[in-house]
Design a protein around this motif. Structure first.
Motif, PDB file in Angstrom:
ATOM      1  N   ALA A 109       0.853  -1.188   0.000  1.00 11.51           N
ATOM      2  CA  ALA A 109       0.000   0.000   0.000  1.00 11.51           C
ATOM      3  C   ALA A 109       0.884   1.232   0.000  1.00 11.51           C
ATOM      4  O   ALA A 109       2.050   1.185   0.418  1.00 11.51           O
ATOM      5  CB  ALA A 109      -0.924   0.010   1.224  1.00 11.51           C
ATOM      6  N   SER A 110       0.326   2.341  -0.471  1.00 11.85           N
ATOM      7  CA  SER A 110       1.047   3.617  -0.495  1.00 11.85           C
ATOM      8  C   SER A 110       0.128   4.708   0.027  1.00 11.85           C
ATOM      9  O   SER A 110      -1.063   4.756  -0.321  1.00 11.85           O
ATOM     10  CB  SER A 110       1.511   3.965  -1.913  1.00 11.85           C
ATOM     11  OG  SER A 110       2.423   3.011  -2.401  1.00 11.85           O
ATOM     12  N   VAL A 111       0.670   5.588   0.869  1.00  9.21           N
ATOM     13  CA  VAL A 111      -0.075   6.725   1.383  1.00  9.21           C
ATOM     14  C   VAL A 111       0.837   7.946   1.357  1.00  9.21           C
ATOM     15  O   VAL A 111       2.054   7.827   1.199  1.00  9.21           O
ATOM     16  CB  VAL A 111      -0.602   6.480   2.819  1.00  9.21           C
ATOM     17  CG1 VAL A 111      -1.576   5.333   2.851  1.00  9.21           C
ATOM     18  CG2 VAL A 111       0.559   6.221   3.771  1.00  9.21           C
ATOM     19  N   THR A 112       0.238   9.117   1.484  1.00 12.25           N
ATOM     20  CA  THR A 112       1.010  10.362   1.518  1.00 12.25           C
ATOM     21  C   THR A 112       0.675  11.124   2.787  1.00 12.25           C
ATOM     22  O   THR A 112      -0.366  10.907   3.418  1.00 12.25           O
ATOM     23  CB  THR A 112       0.715  11.237   0.295  1.00 12.25           C
ATOM     24  OG1 THR A 112      -0.688  11.556   0.275  1.00 12.25           O
ATOM     25  CG2 THR A 112       1.088  10.516  -0.991  1.00 12.25           C
ATOM     26  N   GLY A 113       1.585  12.016   3.152  1.00 10.87           N
ATOM     27  CA  GLY A 113       1.369  12.807   4.355  1.00 10.87           C
ATOM     28  C   GLY A 113       2.249  14.026   4.377  1.00 10.87           C
ATOM     29  O   GLY A 113       2.963  14.320   3.422  1.00 10.87           O
ATOM     30  N   THR A 114       2.209  14.728   5.498  1.00 10.98           N
ATOM     31  CA  THR A 114       2.970  15.956   5.697  1.00 10.98           C
ATOM     32  C   THR A 114       3.777  15.832   6.980  1.00 10.98           C
ATOM     33  O   THR A 114       3.334  15.194   7.939  1.00 10.98           O
ATOM     34  CB  THR A 114       2.014  17.164   5.786  1.00 10.98           C
ATOM     35  OG1 THR A 114       1.213  17.211   4.608  1.00 10.98           O
ATOM     36  CG2 THR A 114       2.786  18.468   5.917  1.00 10.98           C
TER      37      THR A 114
ATOM     38  N   THR B 240       4.617  -7.182   5.834  1.00  8.72           N
ATOM     39  CA  THR B 240       4.499  -6.496   4.552  1.00  8.72           C
ATOM     40  C   THR B 240       4.850  -5.023   4.751  1.00  8.72           C
ATOM     41  O   THR B 240       5.093  -4.586   5.877  1.00  8.72           O
ATOM     42  CB  THR B 240       3.096  -6.656   3.956  1.00  8.72           C
ATOM     43  OG1 THR B 240       3.096  -6.203   2.602  1.00  8.72           O
ATOM     44  CG2 THR B 240       2.053  -5.887   4.761  1.00  8.72           C
ATOM     45  N   PHE B 241       4.896  -4.275   3.652  1.00  5.78           N
ATOM     46  CA  PHE B 241       5.365  -2.886   3.709  1.00  5.78           C
ATOM     47  C   PHE B 241       4.309  -1.910   3.212  1.00  5.78           C
ATOM     48  O   PHE B 241       3.560  -2.194   2.281  1.00  5.78           O
ATOM     49  CB  PHE B 241       6.620  -2.708   2.841  1.00  5.78           C
ATOM     50  CG  PHE B 241       7.773  -3.582   3.237  1.00  5.78           C
ATOM     51  CD1 PHE B 241       8.318  -3.512   4.509  1.00  5.78           C
ATOM     52  CD2 PHE B 241       8.318  -4.480   2.341  1.00  5.78           C
ATOM     53  CE1 PHE B 241       9.380  -4.323   4.870  1.00  5.78           C
ATOM     54  CE2 PHE B 241       9.376  -5.295   2.684  1.00  5.78           C
ATOM     55  CZ  PHE B 241       9.918  -5.214   3.958  1.00  5.78           C
ATOM     56  N   VAL B 242       4.289  -0.744   3.846  1.00 11.07           N
ATOM     57  CA  VAL B 242       3.514   0.399   3.376  1.00 11.07           C
ATOM     58  C   VAL B 242       4.510   1.516   3.023  1.00 11.07           C
ATOM     59  O   VAL B 242       5.365   1.871   3.843  1.00 11.07           O
ATOM     60  CB  VAL B 242       2.540   0.905   4.450  1.00 11.07           C
ATOM     61  CG1 VAL B 242       1.812   2.162   3.975  1.00 11.07           C
ATOM     62  CG2 VAL B 242       1.542  -0.184   4.800  1.00 11.07           C
TER      63      VAL B 242
END
Length: 280
Positions: free
Chosen positions: A168-173, A272-274
């Motif tokens: 999975a992939s997510v974005t943030g600040t 697993t990896f994010v």
């Protein structure tokens, strides 16, 4: 299933492929800081295409010191590309099966070595397809136990077993919490309705999920780094805060009632990896 017989035993050396570390490990008391980090070989297993996978962890002997060691002279796999997907962040204590090195079907008697230099001390472990190290990480053959299943949405792709890819992939600040949500299930062996009695305290009914920094340029904190899951198909969420911009890998681990390291056998847990991309 065959257990990897030579792994970490507190202050003794970790061996792999019937070979000892290049530098004997001292039988010193555990220290909070200033100690070494040793690679650990969990064992190897065959893949359907005829290749083999080597399941690898590590033991950070520091009880209170986590270390960041970038890929390079102090954190390298040889021969070939020194970056084989190994961690660059090392938590304290024993971490089981955190990455996989895949080798071709004609690998034969060749050797791969992982070297970690921490606090001025170098530790190297060789990995081979030694006949004494086959494992069955996807199913415990004696009891029929299997590892927990993870997904990053209720209808998302299911992940089991050793880590092989980013799921999975997510974005943030920077310095703003980022939610990481995980769907969890654990297939039970035939006739197994509840977890077996635990030898070291209570266990979750389904799985225990934990989150770990694996790679990244800054500090990572989790509001819930570890939590029990007691309902099949539950979705749990933790919030991660990142101290610097850049790309990170967060390792998500799920253990069933067999516990850390599969209670001495190399089954049944899932890693697993994010990938988290953090903006300034």
């Amino acid at each position: 299933m065959v257990a990897a017989s030579l792994i970490v035993v507190t202050t003794s050396a970790i061996a792999a492929g019937a070979q000892a570390p290049q530098t004997p490990l001292p039988l010193d008391p555990l220290r909070e800081r200033g100690a070494s980090i040793t690679p650990a070989y969990e064992g190897w297993y065959p893949n359907p295409d005829g290749s083999f996978s080597m399941l690898i962890g590590y033991y950070n002997r520091n009880t209170k010191e986590s270390l960041d060691i970038p890929v390079g002279p102090n954190n390298r796999v040889q021969p070939g590309d020194p970056d084989q997907g190994q961690p660059t962040h090392f938590e304290s204590g024993r971490q089981w099966g955190v990455f996989v090195i895949r080798v071709p079907k004609d690998f034969g008697n060749k050797v791969i070595t992982w070297t970690i230099v921490a606090n001025g001390e170098s530790q190297s472990i060789p990995f081979t397809l030694n006949k004494g190290y086959p494992i069955s990480p996807y199913k415990e053959l004696g009891m029929g136990n299997q590892q927990p299943v993870l997904a990053f949405s209720q209808d998302g792709a299911k992940v089991t077993g050793p880590p092989t890819a980013v799921s999975a992939s997510v974005t943030g600040t920077v310095n703003k919490p980022v939610a990481i949500s995980v769907w969890v299930e654990d297939p039970k062996a035939p006739g197994e309705a509840e977890p077996a009695p635990a030898l070291f305290g209570p266990v979750a009914k389904v799985a225990t999920v934990s989150l770990h920094k694996f790679r990244g340029p800054g500090k990572v904190t989790f509001d819930k780094p570890r939590f029990p899951v007691d309902q099949q198909g539950a979705i749990i969420s933790s919030r991660a805060t990142f101290g610097a911009p850049g790309d990170y890998l967060v390792r998500v681990q799920a253990n069933d009632e067999s516990g850390e390291g599969g209670f001495g056998f190399q089954c049944c847990w899932t890693n697993t990896f994010v990938k988290v991309t953090v903006r300034p």
